[in-house]
Scaffold this active site. Structure first.
Site, PDB file in Angstrom:
ATOM      1  N   ASP A   8     -24.955 -13.996 -16.254  1.00  0.00           N
ATOM      2  CA  ASP A   8     -26.143 -13.731 -15.617  1.00  0.00           C
ATOM      3  C   ASP A   8     -26.612 -14.674 -14.427  1.00  0.00           C
ATOM      4  O   ASP A   8     -26.477 -16.117 -14.833  1.00  0.00           O
ATOM      5  CB  ASP A   8     -27.299 -13.965 -16.439  1.00  0.00           C
ATOM      6  CG  ASP A   8     -27.384 -12.885 -17.569  1.00  0.00           C
ATOM      7  OD1 ASP A   8     -26.298 -12.727 -18.119  1.00  0.00           O
ATOM      8  OD2 ASP A   8     -28.420 -12.427 -17.989  1.00  0.00           O
ATOM      9  N   GLU A  39     -28.684  -9.258 -13.209  1.00  0.00           N
ATOM     10  CA  GLU A  39     -30.254  -8.897 -13.601  1.00  0.00           C
ATOM     11  C   GLU A  39     -31.356  -9.771 -13.370  1.00  0.00           C
ATOM     12  O   GLU A  39     -32.457  -9.685 -13.338  1.00  0.00           O
ATOM     13  CB  GLU A  39     -30.253  -8.527 -15.177  1.00  0.00           C
ATOM     14  CG  GLU A  39     -30.228  -9.668 -16.093  1.00  0.00           C
ATOM     15  CD  GLU A  39     -30.863  -9.473 -17.404  1.00  0.00           C
ATOM     16  OE1 GLU A  39     -31.514  -8.470 -17.650  1.00  0.00           O
ATOM     17  OE2 GLU A  39     -31.103 -10.626 -17.942  1.00  0.00           O
ATOM     18  N   ASN A  40     -30.931 -11.242 -13.173  1.00  0.00           N
ATOM     19  CA  ASN A  40     -31.810 -12.035 -12.681  1.00  0.00           C
ATOM     20  C   ASN A  40     -31.533 -12.687 -11.314  1.00  0.00           C
ATOM     21  O   ASN A  40     -32.061 -13.884 -10.909  1.00  0.00           O
ATOM     22  CB  ASN A  40     -31.841 -13.431 -13.745  1.00  0.00           C
ATOM     23  CG  ASN A  40     -31.865 -13.027 -15.372  1.00  0.00           C
ATOM     24  OD1 ASN A  40     -30.994 -12.751 -15.795  1.00  0.00           O
ATOM     25  ND2 ASN A  40     -32.951 -12.419 -15.536  1.00  0.00           N
ATOM     26  N   ASN A  67     -32.032  -5.936 -19.685  1.00  0.00           N
ATOM     27  CA  ASN A  67     -33.359  -5.690 -19.677  1.00  0.00           C
ATOM     28  C   ASN A  67     -34.289  -6.107 -18.237  1.00  0.00           C
ATOM     29  O   ASN A  67     -35.473  -5.445 -18.047  1.00  0.00           O
ATOM     30  CB  ASN A  67     -33.892  -6.513 -21.070  1.00  0.00           C
ATOM     31  CG  ASN A  67     -33.631  -7.946 -20.614  1.00  0.00           C
ATOM     32  OD1 ASN A  67     -32.556  -8.445 -20.521  1.00  0.00           O
ATOM     33  ND2 ASN A  67     -34.723  -8.772 -20.882  1.00  0.00           N
ATOM     34  N   HIS A  68     -33.853  -7.088 -17.393  1.00  0.00           N
ATOM     35  CA  HIS A  68     -34.540  -7.188 -16.209  1.00  0.00           C
ATOM     36  C   HIS A  68     -34.198  -6.217 -15.096  1.00  0.00           C
ATOM     37  O   HIS A  68     -34.559  -6.589 -13.977  1.00  0.00           O
ATOM     38  CB  HIS A  68     -34.315  -8.596 -15.898  1.00  0.00           C
ATOM     39  CG  HIS A  68     -35.100  -9.833 -16.816  1.00  0.00           C
ATOM     40  ND1 HIS A  68     -36.351  -9.642 -16.765  1.00  0.00           N
ATOM     41  CD2 HIS A  68     -34.553 -10.498 -17.514  1.00  0.00           C
ATOM     42  CE1 HIS A  68     -36.929 -10.649 -17.564  1.00  0.00           C
ATOM     43  NE2 HIS A  68     -35.770 -11.110 -18.111  1.00  0.00           N
ATOM     44  N   HIS A 145     -25.432  -6.593 -23.235  1.00  0.00           N
ATOM     45  CA  HIS A 145     -26.421  -7.390 -22.945  1.00  0.00           C
ATOM     46  C   HIS A 145     -27.232  -7.507 -23.953  1.00  0.00           C
ATOM     47  O   HIS A 145     -28.141  -6.513 -24.433  1.00  0.00           O
ATOM     48  CB  HIS A 145     -26.744  -6.927 -21.654  1.00  0.00           C
ATOM     49  CG  HIS A 145     -28.103  -7.997 -21.032  1.00  0.00           C
ATOM     50  ND1 HIS A 145     -27.679  -8.663 -20.161  1.00  0.00           N
ATOM     51  CD2 HIS A 145     -29.248  -8.062 -21.329  1.00  0.00           C
ATOM     52  CE1 HIS A 145     -28.578  -9.480 -19.589  1.00  0.00           C
ATOM     53  NE2 HIS A 145     -29.801  -8.829 -20.256  1.00  0.00           N
ATOM     54  N   HIS A 170     -26.857 -12.402 -21.321  1.00  0.00           N
ATOM     55  CA  HIS A 170     -28.379 -12.040 -21.762  1.00  0.00           C
ATOM     56  C   HIS A 170     -28.649 -13.510 -22.075  1.00  0.00           C
ATOM     57  O   HIS A 170     -29.988 -13.909 -21.816  1.00  0.00           O
ATOM     58  CB  HIS A 170     -28.875 -11.045 -22.593  1.00  0.00           C
ATOM     59  CG  HIS A 170     -30.294 -11.212 -23.073  1.00  0.00           C
ATOM     60  ND1 HIS A 170     -31.200 -10.886 -22.075  1.00  0.00           N
ATOM     61  CD2 HIS A 170     -30.747 -11.604 -24.367  1.00  0.00           C
ATOM     62  CE1 HIS A 170     -32.430 -11.050 -22.739  1.00  0.00           C
ATOM     63  NE2 HIS A 170     -32.243 -11.265 -23.876  1.00  0.00           N
ATOM     64  N   HIS A 172     -27.856 -16.562 -21.360  1.00  0.00           N
ATOM     65  CA  HIS A 172     -27.556 -17.624 -20.399  1.00  0.00           C
ATOM     66  C   HIS A 172     -27.437 -18.843 -20.881  1.00  0.00           C
ATOM     67  O   HIS A 172     -26.997 -19.793 -20.214  1.00  0.00           O
ATOM     68  CB  HIS A 172     -29.108 -17.734 -19.818  1.00  0.00           C
ATOM     69  CG  HIS A 172     -29.601 -16.618 -19.030  1.00  0.00           C
ATOM     70  ND1 HIS A 172     -30.663 -16.738 -18.132  1.00  0.00           N
ATOM     71  CD2 HIS A 172     -29.640 -15.327 -19.221  1.00  0.00           C
ATOM     72  CE1 HIS A 172     -30.876 -15.589 -17.697  1.00  0.00           C
ATOM     73  NE2 HIS A 172     -30.311 -14.706 -18.227  1.00  0.00           N
TER      74      HIS A 172
HETATM   75 FE   LIG Z   1     -30.474 -12.809 -17.821  1.00  0.00          FE
HETATM   76 FE   LIG Z   2     -31.554 -10.090 -20.204  1.00  0.00          FE
END
Ligand SMILES: [Fe+2]
Ligand SMILES: [Fe+2]
Length: 256
Positions: A8, A39-40, A67-68, A145, A170, A172
C-alpha cells in the site's frame, strides 16, 4: 516473467518512495510487470486521478486497491474508463470499475477479505467463478486485500496450483513469510507499505494512540517527514506452467 508487487502506497511519502526506488529497480531487476496497491495514495485515504497518473509515471503497470478505494469519489470515472486501476472483484456486478485487468495475457486480480474488514461477497467463490470464466490465461496474479493472515493464507492454499501468485495487502506491515506453496503458487501474507517509517501504519502515532486511549473517533493525519520505507515482493513465474520459481522480498529505506 518477473513480477514485482508493491505494498500500500501511503500519501506523499509513499509516492516519493516509489518515485525514488522503482525506476532503477525496474531496470536492475528487469521487471516485466509492476503491480502496486494505491488505496491510500492520496493523503492516506483513497486515490485521485492525479495520484494514479503520478504512480503510473514511475513505472507501475496496474494499481490495485481495497476498502479505501471509495474515499475519494473523483476516482470513480477513472475506475470505469481506466482498466488499470482496480477495485476488488468481489463486489456486486453493478459496482463501478473492474476487479481484474489483462496485461499482455497476464491477469491481475484484486480481492477483498471479510474478516475484520466488511460484509463483502465471498472472495473464495468469487475466484472460483472467475477462474471458470478465464481458463485460457496461464498467469494469474492476485492481490488479496485483507486484515487476517489466516484468511489470506486460506485463500493462498485454496488457490494453490490454480493461480500464480496470492499476495496480501491492507495491514501495511511486511511479513517475512514469502514462499512457494506445494502446487507452485507464490504466496506472502502482506507486502507491507510504502510510507513513513515513524508512523503507525502510515498515520501519526499520537492520533492513533488517542483513538485507543480515549475511544473517541479521531481524524487520522498522515506522517509527512522522516525516513521512508518501500516494501515489495518479487515473483519469477514460469511462462509455460504459470508456477512460481522464485520469490524474494525487495525492501528499501531512505531519508525523505
Ligand atoms: Fe491500506
Ligand atoms: Fe485497506
Amino acid at each position: 516473467m518477473r513480477i514485482l508487487m508493491i505494498g500500500d502506497i501511503v500519501g506523499r511519502p509513499g509516492r516519493e518512495a516509489v518515485r525514488k526506488i522503482l525506476p532503477d529497480l525496474r531496470r536492475q531487476l528487469e521487471l516485466d510487470i509492476v503491480v502496486a496497491n494505491g488505496e491510500n495514495a492520496a493523503g492516506g485515504l483513497g486515490i485521485t486521478p492525479d495520484t494514479a497518473r503520478e504512480i503510473f509515471s514511475y513505472g507501475v503497470d496496474v494499481i490495485t486497491s481495497g476498502n479505501h478505494i471509495w474515499d475519494k469519489k473523483e476516482i470513480i470515472p477513472l475506475l470505469n474508463d481506466q482498466a488499470s486501476v482496480l477495485r476488488p472483484l468481489n463486489y456486486p456486478d453493478s459496482t463501478p470499475g473492474s476487479g481484474y485487468v489483462d496485461v499482455n495475457g497476464v491477469l491481475i486480480v484484486n480481492l477483498i477479505g471479510r474478516v475484520f474488514v466488511g460484509n463483502f461477497d465471498d472472495p473464495f467463490r468469487a475466484m472460483d467463478n472467475f477462474l471458470q470464466q478465464h481458463q485460457d490465461a496461464i498467469i494469474k496474479i492476485i492481490d488479496i486485500h485483507a486484515e487476517a493472515t489466516s484468511e489470506k493464507a486460506a485463500l493462498g492454499w485454496y488457490l494453490d496450483g490454480r493461480v500464480s501468485v496470492v499476495a496480501g495487502t491492507h495491514t501495511h506491515v511486511a511479513t517475512a513469510d514469502c514462499r512457494i506453496l506445494p502446487k507452485g503458487t507464490g504466496f506472502v501474507s502482506d507486502l507491507g507499505m510504502c510510507g513513513a517509517v515513524n508512523s503507525i501504519i502510515g498515520a501519526e502515532p499520537e492520533d492513533v494512540l488517542n483513538r485507543f486511549l480515549d475511544q473517541i473517533p479521531h481524524r487520522l493525519s498522515f506522517v509527512k517527514t522522516g525516513p521512508v520505507r518501500f516494501n515489495s515482493v518479487m515473483f519469477d513465474v514460469d511462462d509455460f506452467s504459470g508456477t512460481v520459481l522464485l520469490t524474494e522480498r525487495v525492501d528499501r529505506e531512505f531519508e525523505y
